[in-house]
Design an enzyme around this catalytic site. Sequence first.
Site, PDB file in Angstrom:
ATOM      1  N   TYR A 158       0.860  -1.177   0.000  1.00 11.43           N
ATOM      2  CA  TYR A 158       0.000   0.000   0.000  1.00 11.43           C
ATOM      3  C   TYR A 158       0.896   1.227   0.000  1.00 11.43           C
ATOM      4  O   TYR A 158       2.063   1.155   0.360  1.00 11.43           O
ATOM      5  CB  TYR A 158      -0.963   0.005   1.184  1.00 11.43           C
ATOM      6  CG  TYR A 158      -0.303  -0.083   2.535  1.00 11.43           C
ATOM      7  CD1 TYR A 158       0.096  -1.306   3.059  1.00 11.43           C
ATOM      8  CD2 TYR A 158      -0.086   1.063   3.291  1.00 11.43           C
ATOM      9  CE1 TYR A 158       0.701  -1.377   4.292  1.00 11.43           C
ATOM     10  CE2 TYR A 158       0.521   0.986   4.538  1.00 11.43           C
ATOM     11  CZ  TYR A 158       0.908  -0.234   5.029  1.00 11.43           C
ATOM     12  OH  TYR A 158       1.509  -0.313   6.247  1.00 11.43           O
TER      13      TYR A 158
ATOM     14  N   HIS B 291       7.967   0.637   3.801  1.00 11.56           N
ATOM     15  CA  HIS B 291       7.269   0.467   2.531  1.00 11.56           C
ATOM     16  C   HIS B 291       7.460   1.667   1.616  1.00 11.56           C
ATOM     17  O   HIS B 291       6.712   1.899   0.709  1.00 11.56           O
ATOM     18  CB  HIS B 291       5.780   0.181   2.758  1.00 11.56           C
ATOM     19  CG  HIS B 291       5.110   1.176   3.640  1.00 11.56           C
ATOM     20  ND1 HIS B 291       4.134   0.830   4.513  1.00 11.56           N
ATOM     21  CD2 HIS B 291       5.280   2.504   3.774  1.00 11.56           C
ATOM     22  CE1 HIS B 291       3.731   1.908   5.169  1.00 11.56           C
ATOM     23  NE2 HIS B 291       4.413   2.931   4.726  1.00 11.56           N
TER      24      HIS B 291
END
Length: 315
Positions: free
Chosen positions: A239, A287
Amino acid sequence: MKMSSKLKSLVVLLIVINLCMFLHDSLSEYFLYANEREDDPWFTQRFDKAVEPFLTVEHKLSMHAFKWWKASTQLQPIERQSFDDYQTVVDALLKTFPAISKGAEPGPAERCRMCAVVGNSAHLKDSRYGHLIDIHDVVLRMNKSPIKGYEEDVGTKTTHRLMYPESATDLDNITHLVLLPFKIMDMVWLQKALTTGFKGETYQPVRANIQVNKSLVMVLNPGFIAYVHRVWLRRRSGYPSTGFLAVILALHMCEEVHVFGYGADRDRNWSHYWEKLKNPNLGTGLHYGKQEYYLIQKLADRKKIKLFKRRFTKS
Ligand SMILES: *[C@@H]1O[C@H](CO)[C@@H](O)[C@H](O)[C@H]1NC(C)=O
Ligand SMILES: *[C@@H]1O[C@H](CO)[C@@H](O)[C@H](O)[C@H]1NC(C)=O
Ligand SMILES: *[C@@H]1O[C@H](CO)[C@@H](O)[C@H](O)[C@H]1NC(C)=O
């Protein structure tokens, strides 16, 4: 002394502004600028003006976006909520926070808005970007990034602070909180933390209460996160990171976007401007993918944003 460095910032800003400065007095220039975005197929294939960045009263999350949101953020499987549960939580938010129901404007709407997105990279240290950042109409910051003690490098103005429960901090009475809902629980937390108090934890302990001006609470539309993941990142990461969401959000909020404090420092370490690097092997972080940084550079190459990378040398 203070004045001269303000003046210097203004001059630098005028140099880097593409067309925004003309917009203030000429409508035709506005269309020129809009065309500049619209004439670039690479950009128009990705940038979708129709996606509403914030939750509003009219908000309707599609079942498709809901499913994406529940399935792909990895944080969701701990939740068992249905689409109806989601709607109930959203309704409660709309009742509690007037800015959501009004569909708050992110700044002066009648003119070209200039956004500064201030990331947390260590290369802001000694940058002296502070005055330059403070000139912008909209200044977006993220999570717990401190200002006190770093004013010269990061500025003092914050119009919007993006955060989620695990990264939450108290705000002053003029800063918008923009909640990034990575899970339904985050919306529950928001409502409780500003009213009766949140009892519980998510994947780690979170604040039970935070100080925020309730009139200035906004929530990113989960469908917007889904759009950034699907269209911008081509589903290449789990994400989107907060930093990447902030840049795309700024593109949706402002005509002119200036990005500060993104990327590795001069030693190629990814660390925060306010702390010593704890883990030099962290690389790009949890991330904050290569793909995201590539896209940010691509946006800069295509002049859709201006990326302030280098140190603003002291004279
Ligand atoms: C909260 O923000 C609103 C809207 O900008 C403002 O009118 C109000 O005075 C603020 N509240 C406080 C306690 O400053
Ligand atoms: C907002 O905060 C400032 C500084 O913290 C304070 O001086 C001011 O009185 C506050 N405004 C309201 C309306 O509470
Ligand atoms: C950055 O990484 C280098 C090695 O790659 C290391 O020598 C240096 O101490 C690191 N900087 C910080 C601030 O930790």
